[in-house]
Design an enzyme around this catalytic site. Structure first.
Site, short mmCIF file in Angstrom:
data_model
loop_
_atom_site.label_atom_id
_atom_site.label_comp_id
_atom_site.label_asym_id
_atom_site.label_seq_id
_atom_site.Cartn_x
_atom_site.Cartn_y
_atom_site.Cartn_z
N LEU A 242 0.85 -1.20 0.00
CA LEU A 242 0.00 0.00 0.00
C LEU A 242 0.88 1.24 0.00
O LEU A 242 0.54 2.26 -0.59
CB LEU A 242 -0.93 0.01 1.22
CG LEU A 242 -1.86 1.22 1.20
CD1 LEU A 242 -2.95 1.07 0.15
CD2 LEU A 242 -2.47 1.48 2.55
N TYR A 243 2.03 1.14 0.67
CA TYR A 243 2.97 2.27 0.66
C TYR A 243 3.30 2.65 -0.79
O TYR A 243 3.18 3.81 -1.19
CB TYR A 243 4.25 1.88 1.41
CG TYR A 243 5.38 2.85 1.19
CD1 TYR A 243 5.32 4.14 1.67
CD2 TYR A 243 6.52 2.47 0.47
CE1 TYR A 243 6.36 5.04 1.46
CE2 TYR A 243 7.56 3.36 0.25
CZ TYR A 243 7.47 4.64 0.75
OH TYR A 243 8.50 5.53 0.53
N ALA A 244 3.70 1.63 -1.58
CA ALA A 244 4.04 1.87 -2.98
C ALA A 244 2.85 2.44 -3.74
O ALA A 244 2.99 3.36 -4.55
CB ALA A 244 4.50 0.57 -3.62
#
Ligand SMILES: O=C(O)[C@H]1O[C@H](OP(=O)(O)OP(=O)(O)OC[C@H]2O[C@@H](n3ccc(=O)[nH]c3=O)[C@H](O)[C@@H]2O)[C@H](O)[C@@H](O)[C@@H]1O
Length: 434
Positions: A242-244
């Site tokens: 999700l960070y990416a």
């Protein structure tokens, strides 16, 4: 007590009718005060439960976003102005978000050193040890950089900052970082990397003059891409965390604000940045801590004992890249929320171009620390990590002469020296230069 109490339902209650009107009035008055007190209690109780025990995200992050910061007033504005004052001919005036962060501190110090005006902004959240952030703040303070305490989601604070200083540039480094933590606290990624970024762009687009913006994307946008080395032209539509995904969203959002409002935007895809004053949530940092403690470290490996490797990039090289991007950023073309022409939109890899297996990173640390690590090899968990990163940096090289010059061995030596010095003094050391 409820509204049903006003309706006589038992013979006993009728007796109250016998009392004097004064008594009656007083009783009603008392009962409404009590009601008010009761419902206020319930209301504030619910508010408390909602904000402090929110199940949506980790309690820490809810508290983080609820924190109130004090800012404003003539003395505060004076500090803001003085910190942002340009002290050299052709200097620029930069708002650095995330200034108490790892990259933010180094970039702020470098800008200040060359005479640019620098104002920091940071919410000092507790994603990792805040005392390290405070030490970085003290370091910057000594070189004349003031960090305003506040969140990029605070619209009125951002507006105020642009009212006080007509920033020529924004170096946007505030973010929720870390790949694996996104599974624990997804909300904080949306809050900082998407909502916060949009908020900042909203203020920038309305500012007059509009600043040019350079901001931190991430090598993680390449996700499951297998073509190496990673080039800016490669696909970035398969994020593994999700960070990416939030960083990739940031790149699309940047496109939109460039297209509609003429904002000049440059995204920098950092490749696993490390070095002194680094982030304790990153592997090289907590490996160092755990090796020294004699605690086992988990080293991830791919399928069939495949190598997991990173294009580790030393902080000084990243700072040079950030300054290069800033210096070649063209002006935004709009003003006051109106586009006046096409504006620059760029994205660059900032890596080291030589991936190193994580097992080698550990061997280097062992040599530098003179301690054998307790290695616990384990399969790369399905938590957003990718097996391999490798930057193609020809774009940044061409545009602003980006040329990393620190190999992992040299960079880790500098990190370890800093680490031992800093923690020997209980994490209070601020004398060493960033
Ligand atoms: O370059 C990037 O885009 C990203 O770099 C780092 O993410 P990462 O490369 O995963 O860095 P670390 O968390 O320090 O991990 C480094 C390597 O160690 C490995 N690792 C991590 C943790 C662990 O316990 N064991 C282990 O072997 C990881 O798989 C990875 O290969 C940062 O944490 C991100 O914020 C940044 O955006």
């Amino acid at each position: 007590m409820s509204h049903l109490d006003d309706i006589p339902s038992t013979p006993g209650k009728f007796k109250m009718m016998d009392k004097s009107p004064f008594f009656l009035h007083r009783t009603r008055w008392q009962s409404s005060v009590a009601k008010l007190a009761f419902w206020s209690l319930v209301f504030f109780g619910l508010l408390f439960i909602f904000f402090y025990r929110s199940p949506i995200s980790n309690p820490d992050s809810s508290r983080r976003s609820l924190r109130t910061y004090s800012w404003g007033g003539p003395a505060w504005e004076k500090r803001v102005r003085s910190s942002a004052r340009v002290r050299t001919r052709n200097g620029v005036s930069v708002l650095v978000t995330g200034a108490a962060g790892f990259v933010g501190t180094h970039v702020s110090a470098a800008l200040k050193r060359r005479g640019d005006g620098v104002l920091g902004l940071d919410n000092f959240n507790d994603y990792y040890d805040t005392s390290l952030k405070r030490s970085r703040q003290a370091l910057l303070e000594r070189s004349g950089v003031f960090i305003v305490e506040g969140d990029i989601n605070d619209l009125s604070l951002l507006k105020k900052l642009f009212e006080v200083v007509p920033f020529t540039h924004v170096m946007h480094l505030a973010a929720q970082a870390g790949v694996r933590y996104a599974m624990e606290n997804p909300g904080s990624y949306v809050h900082s990397n998407i909502a916060g970024f949009v908020n900042l762009l909203e203020v920038c687009k309305s500012a007059n003059p509009q600043p040019a913006i350079v901001w931190a994307s991430s090598s993680s946008v390449y996700g499951l891409n297998t073509k190496v080395p990673f080039s800016e032209k490669d696909r970035t539509d398969q994020p593994a965390s999700l960070y990416a995904a939030t960083k990739k969203a940031g790149e699309e959002i940047a496109h939109t604000y460039n297209h509609i409002y003429g904002l000049s935007l440059t995204g920098l895809r950092f490749f696993t940045v490390y070095g002194p004053w680094g982030r304790p949530d990153m592997a090289y940092f907590f490996f160092t801590r755990d090796i020294l403690k004699g605690k086992a470290i988990s080293i991830f490996e791919g399928a069939n004992h495949g190598t997991v490797a990173r294009d580790f990039t030393y902080i000084d090289d990243i700072v040079k890249g950030c300054l290069g991007a800033l210096d070649t950023a063209e002006k935004s073309t709009g003003s006051g929320g109106k586009k006046r022409g096409a504006a620059q939109l760029r994205v660059f890899n900032l890596g080291n171009t030589s991936p190193v297996p994580v097992t080698d990173l550990v061997s280097i640390l062992e040599r530098l620390l003179k301690v054998k690590a307790k290695r616990n090899m384990m399969k790369l968990p399905r938590n957003g990590d990718v097996p391999f990163t490798h930057a193609n940096i020809s774009s940044a090289q061409r545009e602003f002469g980006y040329k990393p010059s620190t190999d992992l061995q040299t960079g880790l030596k500098k990190f370890v020296r800093w680490y031992l010095g800093y923690y020997k003094q209980g994490g209070k050391k601020v004398a060493a230069a960033a």
